[in-house]
Design a protein around this motif. Structure first.
Motif, mmCIF file in Angstrom:
data_model
loop_
_atom_site.group_PDB
_atom_site.id
_atom_site.type_symbol
_atom_site.label_atom_id
_atom_site.label_comp_id
_atom_site.label_asym_id
_atom_site.label_seq_id
_atom_site.Cartn_x
_atom_site.Cartn_y
_atom_site.Cartn_z
ATOM 1 N N GLY A 81 -24.617 -40.238 9.277
ATOM 2 C CA GLY A 81 -23.541 -40.202 10.258
ATOM 3 C C GLY A 81 -23.675 -39.060 11.252
ATOM 4 N N GLU A 82 -23.040 -39.248 12.401
ATOM 5 C CA GLU A 82 -22.991 -38.218 13.431
ATOM 6 C C GLU A 82 -21.536 -38.000 13.813
ATOM 7 N N ALA A 83 -21.074 -36.749 13.662
ATOM 8 C CA ALA A 83 -19.688 -36.403 13.981
ATOM 9 C C ALA A 83 -19.667 -35.289 15.016
ATOM 10 N N TYR A 84 -18.800 -35.436 16.028
ATOM 11 C CA TYR A 84 -18.636 -34.423 17.070
ATOM 12 C C TYR A 84 -17.151 -34.187 17.285
ATOM 13 N N ALA A 85 -16.747 -32.904 17.306
ATOM 14 C CA ALA A 85 -15.378 -32.529 17.648
ATOM 15 C C ALA A 85 -15.462 -31.348 18.597
ATOM 16 N N GLY A 86 -14.822 -31.459 19.767
ATOM 17 C CA GLY A 86 -14.896 -30.366 20.728
ATOM 18 C C GLY A 86 -14.210 -30.697 22.032
ATOM 19 N N PRO A 87 -14.644 -30.044 23.126
ATOM 20 C CA PRO A 87 -13.993 -30.204 24.423
ATOM 21 C C PRO A 87 -13.917 -31.650 24.922
ATOM 22 N N GLU A 88 -14.833 -32.481 24.492
ATOM 23 C CA GLU A 88 -14.834 -33.886 24.912
ATOM 24 C C GLU A 88 -14.017 -34.770 23.979
ATOM 25 N N GLN A 143 -17.005 -27.709 17.998
ATOM 26 C CA GLN A 143 -16.878 -26.690 19.038
ATOM 27 C C GLN A 143 -15.391 -26.436 19.274
ATOM 28 N N ALA A 144 -14.935 -25.222 18.927
ATOM 29 C CA ALA A 144 -13.518 -24.879 19.100
ATOM 30 C C ALA A 144 -13.351 -23.848 20.201
ATOM 31 N N ARG A 145 -12.193 -23.900 20.867
ATOM 32 C CA ARG A 145 -11.926 -22.928 21.917
ATOM 33 C C ARG A 145 -10.422 -22.754 22.080
ATOM 34 N N ARG A 146 -10.038 -21.677 22.741
ATOM 35 C CA ARG A 146 -8.648 -21.367 23.076
ATOM 36 C C ARG A 146 -7.679 -21.542 21.911
ATOM 37 N N GLY A 147 -8.015 -21.000 20.750
ATOM 38 C CA GLY A 147 -7.120 -21.044 19.607
ATOM 39 C C GLY A 147 -7.058 -22.375 18.885
ATOM 40 N N GLY A 148 -7.845 -23.344 19.300
ATOM 41 C CA GLY A 148 -7.852 -24.661 18.660
ATOM 42 C C GLY A 148 -8.708 -24.676 17.405
ATOM 43 N N GLY A 200 -13.158 -13.442 19.301
ATOM 44 C CA GLY A 200 -12.186 -13.646 18.225
ATOM 45 C C GLY A 200 -12.281 -14.989 17.533
ATOM 46 N N GLY A 201 -13.349 -15.722 17.763
ATOM 47 C CA GLY A 201 -13.523 -17.035 17.143
ATOM 48 C C GLY A 201 -14.038 -16.934 15.717
ATOM 49 N N ASN A 202 -13.904 -18.028 14.979
ATOM 50 C CA ASN A 202 -14.380 -18.138 13.604
ATOM 51 C C ASN A 202 -15.135 -19.460 13.473
ATOM 52 N N ALA A 203 -16.448 -19.383 13.205
ATOM 53 C CA ALA A 203 -17.270 -20.589 13.100
ATOM 54 C C ALA A 203 -17.913 -20.655 11.719
ATOM 55 N N ALA A 204 -17.881 -21.838 11.101
ATOM 56 C CA ALA A 204 -18.486 -22.027 9.781
ATOM 57 C C ALA A 204 -19.235 -23.353 9.755
ATOM 58 N N ALA A 205 -20.512 -23.309 9.358
ATOM 59 C CA ALA A 205 -21.352 -24.506 9.266
ATOM 60 C C ALA A 205 -21.920 -24.591 7.856
ATOM 61 N N TYR A 206 -21.789 -25.774 7.231
ATOM 62 C CA TYR A 206 -22.265 -25.983 5.862
ATOM 63 C C TYR A 206 -23.098 -27.259 5.810
ATOM 64 N N GLY A 239 -19.474 -23.866 16.611
ATOM 65 C CA GLY A 239 -19.309 -22.854 17.650
ATOM 66 C C GLY A 239 -17.830 -22.648 17.930
ATOM 67 N N ALA A 240 -17.401 -21.384 18.019
ATOM 68 C CA ALA A 240 -15.991 -21.087 18.276
ATOM 69 C C ALA A 240 -15.868 -19.977 19.301
ATOM 70 N N ASN A 241 -14.899 -20.123 20.190
ATOM 71 C CA ASN A 241 -14.681 -19.151 21.253
ATOM 72 C C ASN A 241 -13.178 -18.944 21.441
ATOM 73 N N SER A 242 -12.789 -17.777 21.892
ATOM 74 C CA SER A 242 -11.400 -17.475 22.256
ATOM 75 C C SER A 242 -10.400 -17.819 21.159
ATOM 76 N N ARG A 243 -10.593 -17.252 19.986
ATOM 77 C CA ARG A 243 -9.725 -17.406 18.814
ATOM 78 C C ARG A 243 -9.734 -18.821 18.235
ATOM 79 N N GLY A 244 -10.730 -19.614 18.560
ATOM 80 C CA GLY A 244 -10.856 -20.951 17.996
ATOM 81 C C GLY A 244 -11.469 -20.908 16.609
ATOM 82 N N ASN A 245 -11.276 -21.988 15.839
ATOM 83 C CA ASN A 245 -11.828 -22.125 14.494
ATOM 84 C C ASN A 245 -12.609 -23.430 14.418
#
Length: 173
Positions: free
Chosen positions: A136-143, A121-126, A83-89, A100-106
């Motif tokens: 630049g280097e940008a990271y958003a996710g579990p960490e 990287q999104a997970r659990r509805g986040g 149920g995830g939604n992932a978009a890369a541009y 990357g998206a998992n478990s209704r994450g965006n």
């Protein structure tokens, strides 16, 4: 009057993201470049390589993945499941956007400058947003969120972490 640091940083991050997206839309120099588009949903997968441009998208059941490589010389990849939604541009040559998206994450990953890397990287509805600008280097996710290099902005709702980096500006939460 007491100003909450997170609210101020969130506002600065939102302004930076809006500026990057606006700048990317206005910064055309009349040079035509091929766009490579990959979009799938509900258990499908697609990969495309055209010249030096490539994209890939894979979506599990009930999920959606979109990857657009618009520079003619970079990479965009997105993967989603459960149920995830992932978009890369990717908007600039020599850059890579990964989502990357998992478990209704965006997850939303955008590169707006050359030699950039953005990973969301999104997970659990986040919801996660990562924007990599010039070098630049940008990271958003579990960490959480990490920003480095030229320009980078990232935000993750699951951890509540955000960052903005541009030259001598280095805001983190």
């Amino acid at each position: 009057m007491r100003i909450k640091k997170f609210a101020v940083r969130g506002l600065v991050l939102a302004a930076g993201l809006a500026g990057c997206v606006g700048f990317a839309g206005l910064s055309g120099e009349g040079v035509s470049s091929a766009s490579t588009h990959c979009s799938v949903s509900n258990g499908h997968q697609v990969e495309r390589v055209e010249g030096r441009s490539g994209c890939g998208a894979k979506a599990g059941l009930g999920s959606r993945a979109t990857a657009d490589e618009r520079s003619g010389g970079g990479t965009a990849i997105s993967v989603s499941d459960n149920g995830g939604n992932a978009a890369a541009y990717n908007l600039q040559p020599g850059s890579t956007a990964l989502a990357g998206a998992n478990s209704r994450g965006n997850a939303y990953s955008v590169t707006t400058g050359p030699s950039a890397l953005s990973v969301a990287q999104a997970r659990r509805g986040g919801t996660t947003v990562a924007v990599g600008g010039w070098g630049g280097e940008a990271y958003a996710g579990p960490e959480g969120a990490r920003c480095s290099g030229g320009f980078a902005a990232a935000f993750d709702t699951s951890t509540g972490k955000a960052c903005l980096h541009s030259g001598s500006i280095d805001l983190r939460n």
